[in-house]
Design a protein around this motif. Sequence first.
Motif, PDB file in Angstrom:
ATOM      1  N   THR B  10      34.422   7.247   6.041  1.00 42.97           N
ATOM      2  CA  THR B  10      33.568   6.742   7.039  1.00 42.97           C
ATOM      3  C   THR B  10      34.307   5.857   8.029  1.00 42.97           C
ATOM      4  O   THR B  10      34.913   5.091   7.501  1.00 42.97           O
ATOM      5  CB  THR B  10      32.208   6.083   6.634  1.00 42.97           C
ATOM      6  N   ILE B  11      34.183   6.203   9.431  1.00 42.17           N
ATOM      7  CA  ILE B  11      34.786   4.972  10.259  1.00 42.17           C
ATOM      8  C   ILE B  11      33.768   4.739  11.281  1.00 42.17           C
ATOM      9  O   ILE B  11      33.233   5.529  11.953  1.00 42.17           O
ATOM     10  CB  ILE B  11      35.920   6.012  10.999  1.00 42.17           C
ATOM     11  N   VAL B  12      33.536   3.499  11.404  1.00 42.68           N
ATOM     12  CA  VAL B  12      32.776   2.758  12.748  1.00 42.68           C
ATOM     13  C   VAL B  12      33.783   1.984  13.607  1.00 42.68           C
ATOM     14  O   VAL B  12      34.553   1.485  13.298  1.00 42.68           O
ATOM     15  CB  VAL B  12      31.944   1.938  12.107  1.00 42.68           C
ATOM     16  N   GLU B  13      33.624   2.349  14.736  1.00 44.59           N
ATOM     17  CA  GLU B  13      34.278   1.751  16.066  1.00 44.59           C
ATOM     18  C   GLU B  13      33.224   0.882  16.785  1.00 44.59           C
ATOM     19  O   GLU B  13      32.240   1.567  17.230  1.00 44.59           O
ATOM     20  CB  GLU B  13      35.079   2.675  16.686  1.00 44.59           C
ATOM     21  N   GLU B  14      33.599  -0.255  17.072  1.00 46.60           N
ATOM     22  CA  GLU B  14      32.657  -1.018  18.001  1.00 46.60           C
ATOM     23  C   GLU B  14      33.377  -1.730  19.032  1.00 46.60           C
ATOM     24  O   GLU B  14      34.202  -2.474  18.823  1.00 46.60           O
ATOM     25  CB  GLU B  14      32.112  -2.145  16.854  1.00 46.60           C
ATOM     26  N   THR B  15      33.159  -1.168  20.218  1.00 51.68           N
ATOM     27  CA  THR B  15      33.929  -1.676  21.399  1.00 51.68           C
ATOM     28  C   THR B  15      33.085  -3.087  22.202  1.00 51.68           C
ATOM     29  O   THR B  15      31.950  -2.806  22.568  1.00 51.68           O
ATOM     30  CB  THR B  15      34.245  -0.519  22.597  1.00 51.68           C
ATOM     31  N   ARG B  16      33.704  -4.065  22.310  1.00 53.40           N
ATOM     32  CA  ARG B  16      33.167  -5.454  22.505  1.00 53.40           C
ATOM     33  C   ARG B  16      33.857  -5.790  24.164  1.00 53.40           C
ATOM     34  O   ARG B  16      33.177  -6.330  24.731  1.00 53.40           O
ATOM     35  CB  ARG B  16      33.323  -6.403  21.664  1.00 53.40           C
ATOM     36  N   ARG B  17      35.081  -5.261  24.601  1.00 53.04           N
ATOM     37  CA  ARG B  17      35.467  -5.583  25.623  1.00 53.04           C
ATOM     38  C   ARG B  17      36.276  -4.419  26.405  1.00 53.04           C
ATOM     39  O   ARG B  17      36.973  -3.569  25.481  1.00 53.04           O
ATOM     40  CB  ARG B  17      36.592  -6.759  25.399  1.00 53.04           C
ATOM     41  N   GLU B  18      36.399  -4.166  27.646  1.00 51.71           N
ATOM     42  CA  GLU B  18      37.231  -3.425  28.134  1.00 51.71           C
ATOM     43  C   GLU B  18      38.123  -4.200  29.115  1.00 51.71           C
ATOM     44  O   GLU B  18      37.494  -4.737  30.135  1.00 51.71           O
ATOM     45  CB  GLU B  18      36.577  -2.260  28.547  1.00 51.71           C
ATOM     46  N   LEU B  19      39.459  -4.141  28.871  1.00 49.80           N
ATOM     47  CA  LEU B  19      39.992  -5.266  29.911  1.00 49.80           C
ATOM     48  C   LEU B  19      39.352  -6.396  29.914  1.00 49.80           C
ATOM     49  O   LEU B  19      39.427  -7.170  29.104  1.00 49.80           O
ATOM     50  CB  LEU B  19      40.081  -4.463  31.584  1.00 49.80           C
ATOM     51  N   ARG B  29      30.249   3.861  17.696  1.00 49.69           N
ATOM     52  CA  ARG B  29      30.363   5.048  17.374  1.00 49.69           C
ATOM     53  C   ARG B  29      30.967   5.070  15.759  1.00 49.69           C
ATOM     54  O   ARG B  29      31.724   4.534  15.277  1.00 49.69           O
ATOM     55  CB  ARG B  29      31.226   6.146  18.148  1.00 49.69           C
ATOM     56  N   GLU B 151      38.826   9.820  18.027  1.00 52.84           N
ATOM     57  CA  GLU B 151      40.165  10.353  17.355  1.00 52.84           C
ATOM     58  C   GLU B 151      39.959  10.012  15.553  1.00 52.84           C
ATOM     59  O   GLU B 151      39.544   8.988  15.491  1.00 52.84           O
ATOM     60  CB  GLU B 151      41.331   9.972  17.742  1.00 52.84           C
ATOM     61  N   ARG B 153      41.730  10.570  11.845  1.00 57.67           N
ATOM     62  CA  ARG B 153      42.566  11.200  10.951  1.00 57.67           C
ATOM     63  C   ARG B 153      42.544  10.551   9.599  1.00 57.67           C
ATOM     64  O   ARG B 153      42.536   9.216   9.293  1.00 57.67           O
ATOM     65  CB  ARG B 153      43.905  10.888  11.668  1.00 57.67           C
TER      66      ARG B 153
END
Lengths: 194, 194
Positions: B10-19, B29, B151, B153
Amino acid sequence: MPKVELRKRALVIEDIYHEGGPVAATPYRRAAILSVIKNPFAGRFVEEIESFSNDLKPLGLEMAKALIDALGGDPSKIEGYGKGAIVGSAGEIEHGALWHAPGGYGMREALGGALAIVPSAKKVAGAGARLDVPVTHKDASYVRSHFDSIEVGLADSPRADEILLVLAMTTGPRVHNRAGGFKASDIKVKDGLR
Amino acid sequence: MKAKIRKLVTIVEETRRELDREVDPPTRRAAAIAVIENPFAGRYVEDLSELIDIGEELGALLAEKAVAALGITGGQAQSYGKAAAVGENGELEHAAAILHPKLGAPVRKVLEKGAALIPSSKKRGGPGVALDVPLGHKDAAFVRSHFDGMEVRIADAPRANEILVAVAITDSGRPLPRVGGLKSDEIKGVDGLR
């Protein structure tokens, strides 16, 4: 003092049922938590960097706690650990070394103590690089059944001016461990090695 | 279960900043991935119904794992995708059998809805191959802010006789979407497109 700027967090959990042999009654679990932070020293040589290690301590503790939660929330179920860092291409390997103290401190604190040195790996690389994070028994480095590693990486990280920080934990021995050596049940000396 | 599962990841990604911009609330996601034995590896089999049934089982299992990893109810999921990577002794058609006939219905059951087609990708590859799981809004495929990809893997999978099956679920679209198009608050969610 540079502030820790977090762009992204990721969690990877592997539940391993077998590897061609008997299916484990309880799957062996290994997990890693990744934080992508801005490298405050990217693009230039900065002599004094050590204080950033202290700035990373709260992050280390928070990551360790989140990782334990992801593995069920009971620190006593965690048997192995490791840590690592990938420094983006505008940084130096020494910046990755800043993770040694706060990463180890965070895990020991969250686990309620752990005797063994935390094995680690680090490198400078581009986005999408993979890192094999070494794992050993948390109380005795010589426990052969718990030598393992977990490969981690994120397609978009680290950017040139970022550092990807990793903590890893496991819940037991490798799923079909049978290579002999020092056993977890033999731990006596409590020196972190045996 | 019909599927012989070696491993679940199981992989969880959390994005808190862009640039230099904060992403608030963070976009999140998750992907749940099963590594299973390919019952048809190494030989041509005409009737793929065993893999079709395995797809149905995995649809439920992986959707539940991904939703649990995000800590949301199924109804709160916003976009989804699916993908499979077949080990070198299998055929692309094996991935198709898992993904297309029956995997979708149980995923939609877990998510309480899902009027849109579940976007998919498939490939054959060796262990560690990168699989890009396409993502689209679960009720209206034209929602532009939710076109994305994740992505995934796994270093040791798929082995030659294995298939890696992934279901990705999000509780958000891309971070900082601003390329226009149909917005998620404008959809009817009936025909799966708008």
